[in-house]
Motif scaffolding. Structure first.
Motif, short mmCIF file in Angstrom:
data_model
loop_
_atom_site.label_atom_id
_atom_site.label_comp_id
_atom_site.label_asym_id
_atom_site.label_seq_id
_atom_site.Cartn_x
_atom_site.Cartn_y
_atom_site.Cartn_z
N ILE A 127 -2.02 -0.37 23.51
CA ILE A 127 -0.91 -1.03 24.20
C ILE A 127 -1.28 -1.28 25.66
O ILE A 127 -1.63 -0.36 26.39
CB ILE A 127 0.38 -0.19 24.11
CG1 ILE A 127 0.81 -0.07 22.66
CG2 ILE A 127 1.48 -0.81 24.96
CD1 ILE A 127 2.00 0.85 22.45
N ASP A 128 -1.23 -2.54 26.06
CA ASP A 128 -1.52 -2.93 27.44
C ASP A 128 -0.28 -2.81 28.31
O ASP A 128 -0.31 -2.23 29.39
CB ASP A 128 -2.05 -4.36 27.47
CG ASP A 128 -2.36 -4.83 28.88
OD1 ASP A 128 -3.00 -4.07 29.62
OD2 ASP A 128 -1.96 -5.94 29.23
N SER A 129 0.84 -3.37 27.83
CA SER A 129 2.10 -3.29 28.57
C SER A 129 3.26 -3.42 27.60
O SER A 129 3.10 -3.85 26.46
CB SER A 129 2.17 -4.38 29.65
OG SER A 129 2.13 -5.65 29.05
N VAL A 130 4.43 -3.01 28.09
CA VAL A 130 5.64 -3.05 27.28
C VAL A 130 6.71 -3.78 28.06
O VAL A 130 6.84 -3.60 29.26
CB VAL A 130 6.11 -1.61 26.93
CG1 VAL A 130 7.41 -1.63 26.16
CG2 VAL A 130 5.03 -0.88 26.14
N ARG A 143 12.15 -4.65 22.07
CA ARG A 143 11.00 -4.10 22.79
C ARG A 143 9.74 -4.84 22.32
O ARG A 143 9.48 -4.96 21.13
CB ARG A 143 10.86 -2.61 22.48
CG ARG A 143 9.67 -1.93 23.11
CD ARG A 143 9.59 -0.49 22.61
NE ARG A 143 8.26 0.03 22.72
CZ ARG A 143 7.86 0.88 23.66
NH1 ARG A 143 8.74 1.31 24.55
NH2 ARG A 143 6.63 1.32 23.70
N ILE A 144 8.98 -5.34 23.30
CA ILE A 144 7.76 -6.08 23.00
C ILE A 144 6.57 -5.27 23.53
O ILE A 144 6.55 -4.89 24.70
CB ILE A 144 7.77 -7.47 23.67
CG1 ILE A 144 8.98 -8.28 23.19
CG2 ILE A 144 6.47 -8.22 23.39
CD1 ILE A 144 9.19 -9.56 23.96
N GLU A 145 5.61 -5.05 22.67
CA GLU A 145 4.39 -4.34 23.05
C GLU A 145 3.24 -5.34 23.08
O GLU A 145 2.93 -5.95 22.06
CB GLU A 145 4.08 -3.21 22.07
CG GLU A 145 5.11 -2.12 22.08
CD GLU A 145 4.81 -1.01 21.08
OE1 GLU A 145 3.86 -1.15 20.28
OE2 GLU A 145 5.54 -0.01 21.10
N TYR A 146 2.64 -5.52 24.22
CA TYR A 146 1.48 -6.40 24.37
C TYR A 146 0.24 -5.56 24.16
O TYR A 146 0.05 -4.53 24.82
CB TYR A 146 1.47 -7.05 25.76
CG TYR A 146 2.65 -7.97 25.98
CD1 TYR A 146 2.61 -9.28 25.51
CD2 TYR A 146 3.79 -7.55 26.64
CE1 TYR A 146 3.69 -10.14 25.70
CE2 TYR A 146 4.86 -8.40 26.84
CZ TYR A 146 4.81 -9.69 26.36
OH TYR A 146 5.87 -10.53 26.55
N GLU A 194 14.23 -15.76 18.78
CA GLU A 194 12.92 -15.62 19.41
C GLU A 194 12.54 -16.95 20.01
O GLU A 194 13.02 -18.00 19.61
CB GLU A 194 11.87 -15.12 18.41
CG GLU A 194 11.43 -16.10 17.35
CD GLU A 194 10.26 -16.98 17.77
OE1 GLU A 194 9.47 -16.59 18.64
OE2 GLU A 194 10.17 -18.08 17.22
N CYS A 195 11.68 -16.89 21.00
CA CYS A 195 11.27 -18.10 21.70
C CYS A 195 9.77 -18.05 21.93
O CYS A 195 9.25 -17.03 22.39
CB CYS A 195 12.02 -18.17 23.03
SG CYS A 195 11.64 -19.63 23.96
#
Length: 166
Positions: free
Chosen positions: A66-69, A56-59, A22-23
């Motif tokens: 969920i705003d964006s993926v 998969r990242i869920e913002y 991760e970064c």
């Protein structure tokens, strides 16, 4: 829970089978570049070489929706169109398209013919974030091959008389 860094519990050994990279950064673009480079470098040592499992990242919004993926890493190659004449003019050595293609292949860049005879299509891997434009493609040349030719060209250029020196 944050990772335990530099500890016996989390160090990489020959027995390590799974790794999560991760970064964290204040700039998303730079974080993705770093992630691409690290993932590409470590993937070489996988049991199934160069195999990478995406994440998969869920913002989320402030209310928890969920705003964006997004799915990372983004390892698509970047396509750059470069003219052999343009590259030759930048490096100071007159090269044919085939010679440029050979040199770029040596530098691990995939090159194919463009839509016209005066174009090369260069595919830059995701870990080469330093290549953004055709001028960057010219800088990637194989310096061992071109150094003598470029030096001769530069010497001829600088050996010309200058009004201030006459």
């Amino acid at each position: 829970m944050p990772p335990i860094i530099n500890g016996d519990h989390s160090k990489i050994t020959l027995d390590t089978r799974n790794m999560f990279i991760e970064c964290t950064a204040t700039d998303k673009t730079k974080a993705l570049v770093v992630l691409n480079v690290l993932v590409s470098a470590f993937s070489r040592y996988c049991e199934d070489a160069f195999s990478i499992e995406p994440v998969r990242i869920e913002y989320l919004n402030y209310d928890g929706t969920i705003d964006s993926v997004d799915q990372t890493p983004h390892l698509d190659a970047t396509e750059i169109i470069a003219s052999p004449k343009y590259i030759s003019s930048l490096i100071g050595v007159d090269l044919e398209a085939q010679e440029i293609e050979t040199l770029l292949n040596r530098m691990m860049l995939e090159v194919t013919a463009g839509s016209s005879s005066d174009e090369l299509k260069v595919l830059c891997p995701a870990y080469r974030a330093d290549i953004l434009h055709a001028c960057d493609v010219a800088e990637v040349r194989d310096t061992r091959t071109l150094s003598i030719q470029a030096a001769e060209t530069m010497l001829r250029h600088f050996a010309l008389g200058c009004v201030a020196n006459v």
